[in-house]
Design a protein around this motif. Structure first.
Motif, PDB file in Angstrom:
ATOM      1  N   SER A 105       0.810  -1.219   0.000  1.00 27.53           N
ATOM      2  CA  SER A 105       0.000   0.000   0.000  1.00 27.53           C
ATOM      3  C   SER A 105       0.840   1.264   0.000  1.00 27.53           C
ATOM      4  CB  SER A 105      -0.912   0.017   1.238  1.00 27.53           C
ATOM      5  OG  SER A 105      -0.155   0.259   2.415  1.00 27.53           O
ATOM      6  N   LEU A 106       2.145   1.138   0.176  1.00 25.72           N
ATOM      7  CA  LEU A 106       2.990   2.322   0.294  1.00 25.72           C
ATOM      8  C   LEU A 106       3.346   2.870  -1.084  1.00 25.72           C
ATOM      9  CD1 LEU A 106       5.418   1.200   3.132  1.00 25.72           C
ATOM     10  CD2 LEU A 106       3.587   2.857   3.304  1.00 25.72           C
ATOM     11  N   SER A 107       3.005   4.120  -1.310  1.00 26.91           N
ATOM     12  CA  SER A 107       3.355   4.748  -2.587  1.00 26.91           C
ATOM     13  C   SER A 107       4.855   5.019  -2.663  1.00 26.91           C
ATOM     14  CB  SER A 107       2.563   6.048  -2.764  1.00 26.91           C
ATOM     15  OG  SER A 107       2.766   6.912  -1.655  1.00 26.91           O
ATOM     16  N   ILE A 108       5.465   5.323  -1.505  1.00 27.84           N
ATOM     17  CA  ILE A 108       6.914   5.529  -1.430  1.00 27.84           C
ATOM     18  C   ILE A 108       7.457   4.557  -0.388  1.00 27.84           C
ATOM     19  CG2 ILE A 108       8.772   7.151  -0.963  1.00 27.84           C
ATOM     20  CD1 ILE A 108       6.884   9.410  -1.701  1.00 27.84           C
ATOM     21  N   PRO A 109       8.083   3.450  -0.802  1.00 28.06           N
ATOM     22  CA  PRO A 109       8.572   2.461   0.170  1.00 28.06           C
ATOM     23  C   PRO A 109       9.504   3.089   1.182  1.00 28.06           C
ATOM     24  CG  PRO A 109       8.671   1.606  -2.072  1.00 28.06           C
ATOM     25  CD  PRO A 109       8.350   3.066  -2.182  1.00 28.06           C
ATOM     26  N   ASN A 110       9.412   2.635   2.409  1.00 25.06           N
ATOM     27  CA  ASN A 110      10.239   3.126   3.505  1.00 25.06           C
ATOM     28  C   ASN A 110      10.885   1.920   4.171  1.00 25.06           C
ATOM     29  OD1 ASN A 110      11.094   3.886   6.160  1.00 25.06           O
ATOM     30  ND2 ASN A 110       9.845   5.739   5.992  1.00 25.06           N
ATOM     31  N   GLU A 111      12.215   1.799   4.041  1.00 27.11           N
ATOM     32  CA  GLU A 111      12.908   0.616   4.539  1.00 27.11           C
ATOM     33  C   GLU A 111      12.632   0.361   6.014  1.00 27.11           C
ATOM     34  OE1 GLU A 111      14.622  -1.610   2.957  1.00 27.11           O
ATOM     35  OE2 GLU A 111      14.391  -0.669   1.007  1.00 27.11           O
ATOM     36  N   ARG A 112      12.506   1.439   6.785  1.00 23.98           N
ATOM     37  CA  ARG A 112      12.346   1.275   8.226  1.00 23.98           C
ATOM     38  C   ARG A 112      11.021   0.616   8.577  1.00 23.98           C
ATOM     39  NH1 ARG A 112       9.760   3.894  12.048  1.00 23.98           N
ATOM     40  NH2 ARG A 112       9.109   5.570  10.653  1.00 23.98           N
ATOM     41  N   VAL A 113       9.980   0.950   7.834  1.00 19.88           N
ATOM     42  CA  VAL A 113       8.662   0.463   8.228  1.00 19.88           C
ATOM     43  C   VAL A 113       8.209  -0.765   7.458  1.00 19.88           C
ATOM     44  CG1 VAL A 113       7.934   2.741   8.980  1.00 19.88           C
ATOM     45  CG2 VAL A 113       7.438   2.016   6.641  1.00 19.88           C
ATOM     46  N   VAL A 114       8.839  -1.063   6.299  1.00 22.09           N
ATOM     47  CA  VAL A 114       8.339  -2.178   5.498  1.00 22.09           C
ATOM     48  C   VAL A 114       9.135  -3.459   5.676  1.00 22.09           C
ATOM     49  CG1 VAL A 114       7.535  -0.557   3.758  1.00 22.09           C
ATOM     50  CG2 VAL A 114       9.722  -1.691   3.430  1.00 22.09           C
ATOM     51  N   LYS A 115      10.247  -3.415   6.385  1.00 22.14           N
ATOM     52  CA  LYS A 115      11.088  -4.608   6.438  1.00 22.14           C
ATOM     53  C   LYS A 115      10.396  -5.781   7.127  1.00 22.14           C
ATOM     54  CE  LYS A 115      13.481  -2.963  10.623  1.00 22.14           C
ATOM     55  NZ  LYS A 115      14.788  -2.613  11.197  1.00 22.14           N
ATOM     56  N   ASN A 116       9.476  -5.490   8.035  1.00 20.44           N
ATOM     57  CA  ASN A 116       8.762  -6.558   8.719  1.00 20.44           C
ATOM     58  C   ASN A 116       7.304  -6.669   8.281  1.00 20.44           C
ATOM     59  OD1 ASN A 116      10.987  -7.299  10.353  1.00 20.44           O
ATOM     60  ND2 ASN A 116      10.577  -5.564  11.714  1.00 20.44           N
ATOM     61  N   GLN A 117       6.936  -5.991   7.194  1.00 25.59           N
ATOM     62  CA  GLN A 117       5.551  -6.020   6.756  1.00 25.59           C
ATOM     63  C   GLN A 117       5.219  -7.339   6.076  1.00 25.59           C
ATOM     64  OE1 GLN A 117       2.987  -3.793   7.287  1.00 25.59           O
ATOM     65  NE2 GLN A 117       4.509  -3.064   8.729  1.00 25.59           N
ATOM     66  N   PRO A 118       4.027  -7.849   6.294  1.00 29.00           N
ATOM     67  CA  PRO A 118       3.634  -9.134   5.714  1.00 29.00           C
ATOM     68  C   PRO A 118       3.355  -9.016   4.224  1.00 29.00           C
ATOM     69  CG  PRO A 118       1.781  -8.138   6.825  1.00 29.00           C
ATOM     70  CD  PRO A 118       2.955  -7.247   7.088  1.00 29.00           C
ATOM     71  N   ARG A 119       3.320 -10.161   3.565  1.00 29.33           N
ATOM     72  CA  ARG A 119       3.029 -10.193   2.143  1.00 29.33           C
ATOM     73  C   ARG A 119       1.528 -10.053   1.926  1.00 29.33           C
ATOM     74  NH1 ARG A 119       2.243 -14.164  -1.978  1.00 29.33           N
ATOM     75  NH2 ARG A 119       2.082 -15.770  -0.359  1.00 29.33           N
ATOM     76  N   CYS A 120       1.158  -9.160   1.035  1.00 28.23           N
ATOM     77  CA  CYS A 120      -0.249  -8.910   0.723  1.00 28.23           C
ATOM     78  C   CYS A 120      -0.633  -9.706  -0.523  1.00 28.23           C
ATOM     79  CB  CYS A 120      -0.472  -7.415   0.492  1.00 28.23           C
ATOM     80  SG  CYS A 120      -2.146  -6.982  -0.011  1.00 28.23           S
ATOM     81  N   VAL A 121      -1.797 -10.353  -0.484  1.00 26.72           N
ATOM     82  CA  VAL A 121      -2.260 -11.196  -1.588  1.00 26.72           C
ATOM     83  C   VAL A 121      -3.633 -10.714  -2.031  1.00 26.72           C
ATOM     84  CG1 VAL A 121      -2.857 -13.537  -2.316  1.00 26.72           C
ATOM     85  CG2 VAL A 121      -0.985 -13.173  -0.691  1.00 26.72           C
ATOM     86  N   LYS A 122      -3.836 -10.589  -3.333  1.00 25.74           N
ATOM     87  CA  LYS A 122      -5.154 -10.252  -3.866  1.00 25.74           C
ATOM     88  C   LYS A 122      -5.951 -11.537  -4.004  1.00 25.74           C
ATOM     89  CE  LYS A 122      -7.535  -7.683  -7.515  1.00 25.74           C
ATOM     90  NZ  LYS A 122      -7.390  -6.860  -8.744  1.00 25.74           N
ATOM     91  N   VAL A 123      -7.105 -11.599  -3.355  1.00 27.14           N
ATOM     92  CA  VAL A 123      -7.897 -12.830  -3.335  1.00 27.14           C
ATOM     93  C   VAL A 123      -9.239 -12.669  -4.043  1.00 27.14           C
ATOM     94  CG1 VAL A 123      -6.810 -13.695  -1.244  1.00 27.14           C
ATOM     95  CG2 VAL A 123      -8.844 -12.237  -1.058  1.00 27.14           C
ATOM     96  N   GLY A 124      -9.539 -11.493  -4.545  1.00 26.58           N
ATOM     97  CA  GLY A 124     -10.791 -11.252  -5.247  1.00 26.58           C
ATOM     98  C   GLY A 124     -10.814  -9.850  -5.782  1.00 26.58           C
TER      99      GLY A 124
END
Length: 680
Positions: A105-124
């Motif tokens: 969801s991040l328009s500008i990736p931020n290494e500090r906040v995304v390193k532990n973010q889970p993988r997002c999957v489109k399911v529908g």
């Protein structure tokens, strides 16, 4: 994770839309910062206690502190070694959204906040899911109860975070959709800016149709990043209420008070008590104790599943009358494409009586524009007490009773978005409370004086107890032809006089009322176990009559709530002291579909869990009662988080033994295990 921990755990989804609560100080004032709020909460033990994963059963106790002290200092600990190490520091919870979650969801990736973010999957289509790391509060005593409970929650953060002044209709629909997508959670907390919070809470109250779970909206006047703030208390209070109580409404929590969401309005931009509910008492007041006004909490009485309505008409607007307003202004304001207007009138519904104004309103109403009159006054209601108010009603303007401007606007938008409703039906529904948003006009209650209970009052209470005892006697015999046991007030009076010389014997109306309040919960549980619809109806009707009686007394004397005011959701949700089961649990356990339906129609909470953490749906399925399962599912019942593991085990056992009947019953509860039902 220990099974007993799940039984004493509520799961709450926090939807963070933005607002002051999570802002930081920037060069131009307060600005939102992605993931700041989540990381801040994770660092504070009151919002996230990592040791809760292993020391949950003793958290908040002397024993728990000593175990923690021994563990942290390296000394020998009574906690087993396999639980002292935390293999799952942050267990995840499955969360769905209408937009990408986390890093996606991040328009500008931020290494500090995304390193532990889970993988997002489109399911529908427009549906995404991810397993978000959870936070868990320390285990604490449930307010008003004896058990201890922790609250596990995940934070679904919007990107971008929105100032509430930028929230619009599509965001209300997005919130409703995300609550629907995540309805497996026990409750929901929405973090929101304060400026338009009352609009959002009003809109959600209508969009969330047949809601059976708690939704609390909160925010802050001062962000959590500041040393002195109201964010901590507001968020903790909202989490506590959402995690501990089933209040099936959309509510606003602010400054130690829970309000009905469609009754609040923002009153101050600088006070910590920013919101008020001018025409309706708060649902909860939080102090040393948490006092819930259960008499005023909405109870669902339909056998319909929860659904989120995902449309609202944008063609509505608010017009505020002022001295000198011209008829041409009103005509221009009510012109196409406007379909609905909230008219803020003077006082109790008054408007200037100039012909050009009245003709403009009449012309708009005749064209099918729905005009709803409310008062510009913060307190009070629209009425026809004045001739200047009657003139509006005579040309087709509808009285909006005591609705707030925010509520009237969102209700009009909601009703006009339903294509199945005719114009007449929309007009009729304006004056009917759909979600407790207005006070229904009623005859003036008879006056009461604060005097000692009369003989008639005493006789009435004793008469009620006679009937309660008669129901017990009838239910305790195998035959329905049991003679009614009657104890007359004359006989009681004679017994009283005869015992005066030996010992004092008194029986006041208050004591009779107390006796009844003790007996009736036992009676409704017994009736539920026997599928005795007559006794169930008697219990419900007795509560209704007593609530009406005490409502009149409260209005005239200022006394607190009536005798059943301490029962969450009324007599139909009274809990057995040992098992924590409600009458609905009992009826479902015994497979009494008729009793289940009657209890649900009388306001039984379909998602209520007992002391073991189980729902009524689980018991009905476990005992093999398909009819009871069908009624519960029709009313929106779903298996709770603690139910699912046991349900999957029962399904596997049924597969192993070839028990297709059991498999079909569990299938009705929507237990999903791939490949299990292909041959059914």
């Amino acid at each position: 994770m220990d099974v007993s921990q799940l039984a004493n755990e509520s799961r709450v989804l926090v939807i963070y839309t933005g607002g002051t609560i999570g802002m930081l100080v920037g060069q131009q004032g307060y600005v939102p910062e992605p993931y700041f709020l989540t990381e801040t909460l994770r660092s504070q033990n009151r919002f996230h206690d990592p040791l809760q994963e292993s020391l949950f059963s003793n958290a908040g106790t002397v024993q728990g502190f000593r175990e923690w002290s021994n563990h942290s200092s390296g000394r020998s600990s009574p906690v087993p070694s396999q639980t002292a190490v935390l293999p799952e520091a942050y267990p995840t919870l499955l969360v769905r959204s209408t937009r990408p979650i986390g890093e996606a969801s991040l328009s500008i990736p931020n290494e500090r906040v995304v390193k532990n973010q889970p993988r997002c999957v489109k399911v529908g289509e427009n549906v995404y899911e991810a397993h978000l790391p959870s936070l868990v509060t320390p285990c604490s005593k449930v307010p008003g109860g004896t058990a201890s409970k922790s609250i596990r929650y995940a934070i679904l953060e919007w990107n971008p975070l929105l100032d509430s002044s930028n929230i619009d209709i599509q965001d209300w629909i997005r919130l409703a959709a995300e609550i629907e997508l995540n309805y497996q959670f026990d409750a929901f907390v929405v973090l929101h800016g304060t400026d338009t919070m009352s609009y959002t809470s009003s809109a959600l109250s209508f969009l969330l149709e047949d809601l059976g779970k708690t939704v609390v909206i909160t925010g802050a006047q001062i962000p959590m990043s500041q040393l002195r703030n109201d964010a901590v208390d507001n968020l903790m209070g909202a989490l506590t209420i959402a995690g501990h109580y089933i209040i099936p409404e959309c509510c606003v929590y602010f400054n130690h008070t829970l309000y009905r969401g469609n009754r609040v309005t923002k009153m101050s931009s600088f006070d910590l008590a920013a919101f008020e509910s001018p025409n309706f008492e708060p649902l909860v007041k939080v102090g040393i104790d948490i006092n819930v006004n259960w008499n005023d909490v909405i109870r669902q009485t339909s056998l319909r599943k929860f659904r989120a309505h995902k449309e609202m008409s944008p063609h509505v607007a608010t017009l505020r009358l002022f001295p000198g307003i011209a008829g041409t202004t009103i005509k221009a304001f009510c012109s196409s494409p406007i379909r609905g207007v909230v008219l803020e009138t003077f006082g109790a519904g008054n408007a200037p009586q100039r012909p050009d104004l009245i003709d403009a309103f009449k012309e708009a109403c005749d064209r099918g524009v729905v005009i709803v009159a409310i008062s510009q006054c913060t307190k009070g209601s629209v009425s026809d007490a004045y001739e200047t108010g009657r003139a509006l009603l005579q040309v087709g303007v509808l009285p909006g009773s005591d609705m707030t401007p925010e509520c009237a606007l969102t209700k009009l938008s909601y009703l006009l978005s339903k294509p199945e409703l005719s114009l007449k039906q929309v007009r009729d529904l304006i004056g009917i409370p759909l979600r407790g948003e207005l006070t229904r006009p009623s005859a003036t209650a008879p006056s009461h004086t604060a005097t000692a209970p009369s003989t008639a009052s005493l006789d009435a209470n004793i008469g009620t107890i006679q009937h309660v005892l008669s129901q017990f006697v009838r239910l305790s015999r195998p035959s329905s032809l049991v003679p009614e046991v009657v104890v007359t007030s004359d006989a009681l009076a004679t017994a009283s006089k005869a015992s005066d010389t030996a010992a004092p014997w008194t029986w006041t109306a208050a004591e009779a009322s107390t006796a009844e309040s003790v007996l009736l919960p036992f009676l409704i549980h017994l009736a539920a176990s026997r599928n005795d619809l007559e006794s169930l109806e008697y219990c419900v009707e007795t509560e209704r009559m007593q609530a009406d009686h005490h409502g009149h007394e409260r209005a005239s004397t200022g006394e607190p709530a009536g005798r059943y005011g301490g029962i969450a959701g009324g007599i139909v949700n009274s809990l057995d002291p040992g098992s924590g089961r409600s009458p609905l649990h009992v009826a479902a356990l015994n497979g009494h579909a008729q009793a289940v339906a009657m209890l649900l129609k009388s306001g039984a909470l379909v998602h209520l869990r007992d002391t073991l953490g189980h729902t009524a749906l689980y018991y009905a399925a476990r005992q093999g009662h398909p009819d009871a399962v069908d009624v519960l599912v029709q009313a929106g019942a779903i298996l709770g988080n603690f139910d699912t593991g046991f349900a999957e085990l029962a399904v596997k056992n049924a597969l192993r033994t070839g028990d297709k009947l059991t498999l079909k019953i569990w299938a009705r509860t929507n237990v999903k295990i791939p490949g299990l039902y292909d041959d059914l």
